[in-house]
Design a protein around this motif. Structure first.
Motif, PDB file in Angstrom:
ATOM      1  N   GLY A 253       0.816  -1.204   0.000  1.00  0.00           N
ATOM      2  CA  GLY A 253       0.000   0.000   0.000  1.00  0.00           C
ATOM      3  C   GLY A 253       0.850   1.255   0.000  1.00  0.00           C
ATOM      4  N   ARG A 254       0.399   2.273   0.668  1.00  0.00           N
ATOM      5  CA  ARG A 254       1.058   3.579   0.668  1.00  0.00           C
ATOM      6  C   ARG A 254       2.533   3.469   1.068  1.00  0.00           C
ATOM      7  N   SER A 255       3.327   4.370   0.573  1.00  0.00           N
ATOM      8  CA  SER A 255       4.767   4.342   0.856  1.00  0.00           C
ATOM      9  C   SER A 255       5.093   4.787   2.283  1.00  0.00           C
ATOM     10  N   ASP A 256       4.180   5.542   2.896  1.00  0.00           N
ATOM     11  CA  ASP A 256       4.431   6.009   4.267  1.00  0.00           C
ATOM     12  C   ASP A 256       3.751   5.131   5.316  1.00  0.00           C
ATOM     13  N   LYS A 257       3.209   4.016   4.916  1.00  0.00           N
ATOM     14  CA  LYS A 257       2.496   3.118   5.816  1.00  0.00           C
ATOM     15  C   LYS A 257       3.479   2.457   6.794  1.00  0.00           C
ATOM     16  N   LYS A 258       3.109   2.381   8.082  1.00  0.00           N
ATOM     17  CA  LYS A 258       3.983   1.795   9.103  1.00  0.00           C
ATOM     18  C   LYS A 258       3.431   0.488   9.675  1.00  0.00           C
ATOM     19  N   PHE A 259       2.110   0.315   9.573  1.00  0.00           N
ATOM     20  CA  PHE A 259       1.457  -0.857  10.162  1.00  0.00           C
ATOM     21  C   PHE A 259       0.604  -1.534   9.099  1.00  0.00           C
ATOM     22  N   CYS A 260       0.453  -2.864   9.214  1.00  0.00           N
ATOM     23  CA  CYS A 260      -0.346  -3.572   8.214  1.00  0.00           C
ATOM     24  C   CYS A 260      -1.842  -3.369   8.425  1.00  0.00           C
ATOM     25  N   ASP A 261      -2.281  -3.161   9.694  1.00  0.00           N
ATOM     26  CA  ASP A 261      -3.704  -2.926   9.949  1.00  0.00           C
ATOM     27  C   ASP A 261      -3.889  -2.210  11.286  1.00  0.00           C
ATOM     28  N   ALA A 262      -5.136  -1.916  11.600  1.00  0.00           N
ATOM     29  CA  ALA A 262      -5.456  -1.178  12.827  1.00  0.00           C
ATOM     30  C   ALA A 262      -5.089  -1.971  14.089  1.00  0.00           C
ATOM     31  N   GLN A 263      -5.207  -3.297  14.030  1.00  0.00           N
ATOM     32  CA  GLN A 263      -4.880  -4.121  15.201  1.00  0.00           C
ATOM     33  C   GLN A 263      -3.390  -4.018  15.544  1.00  0.00           C
ATOM     34  N   CYS A 264      -2.525  -4.062  14.534  1.00  0.00           N
ATOM     35  CA  CYS A 264      -1.081  -3.937  14.766  1.00  0.00           C
ATOM     36  C   CYS A 264      -0.744  -2.547  15.321  1.00  0.00           C
ATOM     37  N   LYS A 265      -1.392  -1.526  14.769  1.00  0.00           N
ATOM     38  CA  LYS A 265      -1.144  -0.169  15.251  1.00  0.00           C
ATOM     39  C   LYS A 265      -1.564  -0.038  16.709  1.00  0.00           C
ATOM     40  N   SER A 266      -2.737  -0.548  17.055  1.00  0.00           N
ATOM     41  CA  SER A 266      -3.237  -0.493  18.428  1.00  0.00           C
ATOM     42  C   SER A 266      -2.347  -1.291  19.371  1.00  0.00           C
ATOM     43  N   ALA A 267      -1.959  -2.490  18.966  1.00  0.00           N
ATOM     44  CA  ALA A 267      -1.103  -3.333  19.799  1.00  0.00           C
ATOM     45  C   ALA A 267       0.251  -2.669  20.032  1.00  0.00           C
ATOM     46  N   TYR A 268       0.802  -2.030  19.012  1.00  0.00           N
ATOM     47  CA  TYR A 268       2.087  -1.339  19.132  1.00  0.00           C
ATOM     48  C   TYR A 268       1.966  -0.169  20.116  1.00  0.00           C
ATOM     49  N   GLN A 269       0.918   0.629  19.985  1.00  0.00           N
ATOM     50  CA  GLN A 269       0.732   1.774  20.878  1.00  0.00           C
ATOM     51  C   GLN A 269       0.520   1.317  22.320  1.00  0.00           C
ATOM     52  N   TYR A 270      -0.222   0.223  22.514  1.00  0.00           N
ATOM     53  CA  TYR A 270      -0.426  -0.328  23.856  1.00  0.00           C
ATOM     54  C   TYR A 270       0.916  -0.773  24.443  1.00  0.00           C
ATOM     55  N   GLN A 271       1.717  -1.439  23.636  1.00  0.00           N
ATOM     56  CA  GLN A 271       3.036  -1.908  24.076  1.00  0.00           C
ATOM     57  C   GLN A 271       3.920  -0.724  24.484  1.00  0.00           C
ATOM     58  N   GLN A 272       3.896   0.334  23.697  1.00  0.00           N
ATOM     59  CA  GLN A 272       4.695   1.517  24.002  1.00  0.00           C
ATOM     60  C   GLN A 272       4.238   2.184  25.297  1.00  0.00           C
ATOM     61  N   THR A 273       2.946   2.268  25.510  1.00  0.00           N
ATOM     62  CA  THR A 273       2.402   2.867  26.722  1.00  0.00           C
ATOM     63  C   THR A 273       2.787   2.070  27.954  1.00  0.00           C
ATOM     64  N   LYS A 274       2.752   0.741  27.853  1.00  0.00           N
ATOM     65  CA  LYS A 274       3.100  -0.126  28.990  1.00  0.00           C
ATOM     66  C   LYS A 274       4.567   0.021  29.391  1.00  0.00           C
ATOM     67  N   GLN A 275       5.422   0.402  28.441  1.00  0.00           N
ATOM     68  CA  GLN A 275       6.846   0.551  28.733  1.00  0.00           C
ATOM     69  C   GLN A 275       7.172   1.884  29.389  1.00  0.00           C
ATOM     70  N   GLN A 276       6.263   2.840  29.319  1.00  0.00           N
ATOM     71  CA  GLN A 276       6.483   4.146  29.927  1.00  0.00           C
ATOM     72  C   GLN A 276       6.170   4.065  31.416  1.00  0.00           C
ATOM     73  N   PRO A 277       6.847   4.885  32.229  1.00  0.00           N
ATOM     74  CA  PRO A 277       6.523   4.888  33.655  1.00  0.00           C
ATOM     75  C   PRO A 277       5.068   5.321  33.867  1.00  0.00           C
ATOM     76  N   GLU A 278       4.442   4.744  34.889  1.00  0.00           N
ATOM     77  CA  GLU A 278       3.032   5.043  35.150  1.00  0.00           C
ATOM     78  C   GLU A 278       2.868   6.519  35.502  1.00  0.00           C
ATOM     79  N   ARG A 279       1.905   7.137  34.875  1.00  0.00           N
ATOM     80  CA  ARG A 279       1.639   8.544  35.162  1.00  0.00           C
ATOM     81  C   ARG A 279       1.001   8.665  36.534  1.00  0.00           C
ATOM     82  N   PHE A 280       1.226   9.799  37.183  1.00  0.00           N
ATOM     83  CA  PHE A 280       0.717  10.027  38.529  1.00  0.00           C
ATOM     84  C   PHE A 280      -0.798   9.865  38.591  1.00  0.00           C
TER      85      PHE A 280
END
Length: 127
Positions: A16-43
């Motif tokens: 698909g598009r040349s600037d595409k980073k994820f194959c579908d919405a599930q991969c994008k959501s899973a990646y963002q969830y993974q990134q959030t879990k690695q960040q320190p918990e917000r107050f």
């Protein structure tokens, strides 16, 4: 020159598009969830999570409207008395701390630390 493009999350080939980073919405959501879990918990999240945990524990132990429970039992479940939403002082001057509608007051009974658990009552709203 054709670059091999792969999904940031699942490493599958992208189409698909040349600037595409994820194959579908599930991969994008899973990646963002993974990134959030690695960040320190917000107050805010820490406080909100502890308030919810405290409310659940108080609700589970207070089936009768007013009960007395050993401090160790509540603490072993993850209860933290430093997290509460408001307080109420009765006519005797005793202060009950509340987590939403569930209140608690620390007492000492027979050399044991305990909590008196109460449920918010309408008369407590009157000033």
């Amino acid at each position: 020159m054709i670059l091999d493009r792969i999904c940031v999350y699942c490493k599958e080939e992208l189409k698909g598009r040349s600037d595409k980073k994820f194959c579908d919405a599930q991969c994008k959501s899973a990646y963002q969830y993974q990134q959030t879990k690695q960040q320190p918990e917000r107050f805010f999240n820490k406080v909100d999570n502890q308030l919810r945990r405290n409310r659940k524990i108080l609700k589970d132990y207070n089936k009768g409207g007013k009960v007395t429970v050993r401090e160790a039992m509540l603490l072993s479940e993850g209860f933290d008395p430093n997290f509460f939403t408001h307080f109420w002082k009765n006519q005797k001057g005793e202060v009950y701390l509340f987590v939403y509608e569930y209140g608690f007051r620390k007492i000492k009974e027979n050399r044991n630390n305990k909590y008196v658990l109460v449920l918010w009552q309408e008369y407590m709203s009157k000033r």
